[in-house]
Scaffold this motif. Structure first.
Motif, PDB file in Angstrom:
ATOM      1  N   THR A  93      -3.301  -8.355   3.256  1.00  0.00           N
ATOM      2  CA  THR A  93      -3.705  -7.168   2.505  1.00  0.00           C
ATOM      3  C   THR A  93      -5.167  -7.343   2.071  1.00  0.00           C
ATOM      4  O   THR A  93      -5.633  -8.460   1.865  1.00  0.00           O
ATOM      5  N   GLY A  94      -5.873  -6.244   1.940  1.00  0.00           N
ATOM      6  CA  GLY A  94      -7.279  -6.314   1.544  1.00  0.00           C
ATOM      7  C   GLY A  94      -8.131  -6.959   2.615  1.00  0.00           C
ATOM      8  O   GLY A  94      -9.101  -7.661   2.327  1.00  0.00           O
ATOM      9  N   ALA A  95      -7.796  -6.701   3.891  1.00  0.00           N
ATOM     10  CA  ALA A  95      -8.455  -7.379   5.011  1.00  0.00           C
ATOM     11  C   ALA A  95      -9.783  -6.750   5.402  1.00  0.00           C
ATOM     12  O   ALA A  95     -10.469  -7.260   6.274  1.00  0.00           O
ATOM     13  N   CYS A 154      -3.440   1.315   3.804  1.00  0.00           N
ATOM     14  CA  CYS A 154      -2.400   1.262   2.777  1.00  0.00           C
ATOM     15  C   CYS A 154      -3.042   1.024   1.418  1.00  0.00           C
ATOM     16  O   CYS A 154      -3.863   0.124   1.262  1.00  0.00           O
ATOM     17  N   ASP A 155      -2.642   1.815   0.452  1.00  0.00           N
ATOM     18  CA  ASP A 155      -3.049   1.629  -0.934  1.00  0.00           C
ATOM     19  C   ASP A 155      -1.927   0.862  -1.626  1.00  0.00           C
ATOM     20  O   ASP A 155      -0.878   1.426  -1.939  1.00  0.00           O
ATOM     21  N   VAL A 156      -2.143  -0.441  -1.836  1.00  0.00           N
ATOM     22  CA  VAL A 156      -1.071  -1.285  -2.373  1.00  0.00           C
ATOM     23  C   VAL A 156      -0.743  -0.989  -3.827  1.00  0.00           C
ATOM     24  O   VAL A 156       0.249  -1.487  -4.347  1.00  0.00           O
ATOM     25  N   SER A 157      -1.552  -0.154  -4.489  1.00  0.00           N
ATOM     26  CA  SER A 157      -1.237   0.200  -5.874  1.00  0.00           C
ATOM     27  C   SER A 157      -0.156   1.282  -5.934  1.00  0.00           C
ATOM     28  O   SER A 157       0.399   1.538  -6.993  1.00  0.00           O
ATOM     29  N   ASN A 191       3.677   4.006  -0.823  1.00  0.00           N
ATOM     30  CA  ASN A 191       2.779   3.745   0.297  1.00  0.00           C
ATOM     31  C   ASN A 191       3.050   2.366   0.882  1.00  0.00           C
ATOM     32  O   ASN A 191       3.078   2.189   2.100  1.00  0.00           O
ATOM     33  N   VAL A 192       3.279   1.390   0.023  1.00  0.00           N
ATOM     34  CA  VAL A 192       3.591   0.033   0.486  1.00  0.00           C
ATOM     35  C   VAL A 192       4.911   0.031   1.238  1.00  0.00           C
ATOM     36  O   VAL A 192       5.028  -0.554   2.325  1.00  0.00           O
ATOM     37  N   CYS A 212      -1.941  -6.737 -10.140  1.00  0.00           N
ATOM     38  CA  CYS A 212      -0.708  -7.249 -10.744  1.00  0.00           C
ATOM     39  C   CYS A 212       0.534  -6.598 -10.143  1.00  0.00           C
ATOM     40  O   CYS A 212       1.343  -7.271  -9.511  1.00  0.00           O
ATOM     41  N   HIS A 213       0.678  -5.314 -10.292  1.00  0.00           N
ATOM     42  CA  HIS A 213       1.903  -4.625  -9.869  1.00  0.00           C
ATOM     43  C   HIS A 213       2.126  -4.683  -8.365  1.00  0.00           C
ATOM     44  O   HIS A 213       3.277  -4.762  -7.917  1.00  0.00           O
ATOM     45  N   ALA A 214       1.061  -4.633  -7.571  1.00  0.00           N
ATOM     46  CA  ALA A 214       1.204  -4.617  -6.118  1.00  0.00           C
ATOM     47  C   ALA A 214       1.912  -5.857  -5.587  1.00  0.00           C
ATOM     48  O   ALA A 214       2.557  -5.811  -4.550  1.00  0.00           O
ATOM     49  N   HIS A 215       1.842  -6.951  -6.302  1.00  0.00           N
ATOM     50  CA  HIS A 215       2.528  -8.172  -5.861  1.00  0.00           C
ATOM     51  C   HIS A 215       4.042  -7.990  -5.839  1.00  0.00           C
ATOM     52  O   HIS A 215       4.744  -8.659  -5.089  1.00  0.00           O
ATOM     53  N   PHE A 216       4.534  -7.096  -6.654  1.00  0.00           N
ATOM     54  CA  PHE A 216       5.979  -6.860  -6.700  1.00  0.00           C
ATOM     55  C   PHE A 216       6.429  -5.906  -5.605  1.00  0.00           C
ATOM     56  O   PHE A 216       7.558  -5.970  -5.153  1.00  0.00           O
ATOM     57  N   TRP A 217       5.550  -4.985  -5.172  1.00  0.00           N
ATOM     58  CA  TRP A 217       5.941  -4.049  -4.137  1.00  0.00           C
ATOM     59  C   TRP A 217       6.042  -4.772  -2.827  1.00  0.00           C
ATOM     60  O   TRP A 217       6.784  -4.479  -1.966  1.00  0.00           O
TER      61      TRP A 217
END
Length: 176
Positions: free
Chosen positions: A42-44, A118-121, A125-126, A171-176
């Motif tokens: 992610t964030g590549a 992809c917007d991981v927030s 979308n994730v 923070c939150h994106a790690h859970f998705w």
């Protein structure tokens, strides 16, 4: 008397920790091979994510690149494809020097790079992008969750929207 025993036990444990650390320094563990495995980063599109992608490409991993910026993600994919061509050419040259036949000249792994915006927030979308990856590429072996927002300002100087975005991505994106 009890304090003397504890002193020697602690001293022994500290010295033992030094011995173990020195042994690990000289006897490094074998690195895990990611060749042929599906690695999602992610964030590549830039920064560390791009560097991770390039290093995983050198190690012959099949890459899945996620970023919110489609253009920078495609630029990273282009760099990865260039590395894949170099790796393939090196494999061909090495096989020819070793005198192997044409069937062994081709690289043993199907080196591919797939890009997704992809917007991981955003949780949904994730989820939808992950499902697309499962269908189009297969199961992911390695996940490098690198996406992040850096404001460059002190927390109290940031507007509320930026603080919320930072928390959603970092923070939150790690859970998705």
């Amino acid at each position: 008397m009890n304090i003397l025993v504890e002193f020697f036990v602690v001293t022994f444990k500290v010295l033992w920790a030094f011995v173990v650390a020195a042994a690990k320094w000289f006897m490094r563990p074998k690195e895990k091979s990611v060749a042929g495995q599906v690695c999602l980063i992610t964030g590549a599109g830039s920064g560390l994510g791009r560097l991770f992608a390039l290093e995983f490409a050198r190690r012959r991993a099949r890459l899945v690149l996620w970023d919110i910026n489609t253009q920078s993600n495609e630029e990273t994919a282009g760099m990865v494809r260039h590395i894949y061509r170099e790796v393939s050419e090196e494999a061909v040259v090495a096989a020819q020097k070793a005198g192997h036949g044409e069937e062994e000249v081709l690289p043993p792994y199907n080196l591919q790079v797939h890009t997704y915006t992809c917007d991981v927030s955003k949780r949904e979308n994730v989820y939808t992008t992950a499902e697309r990856v499962r269908k189009e590429v297969g199961e992911v072996s390695v996940l490098v969750n690198n996406a992040g927002v850096v404001s460059g300002h002190h927390l109290l100087e940031c507007p509320d929207e930026l603080i919320e975005r930072t928390m959603m991505v970092n923070c939150h994106a790690h859970f998705w």
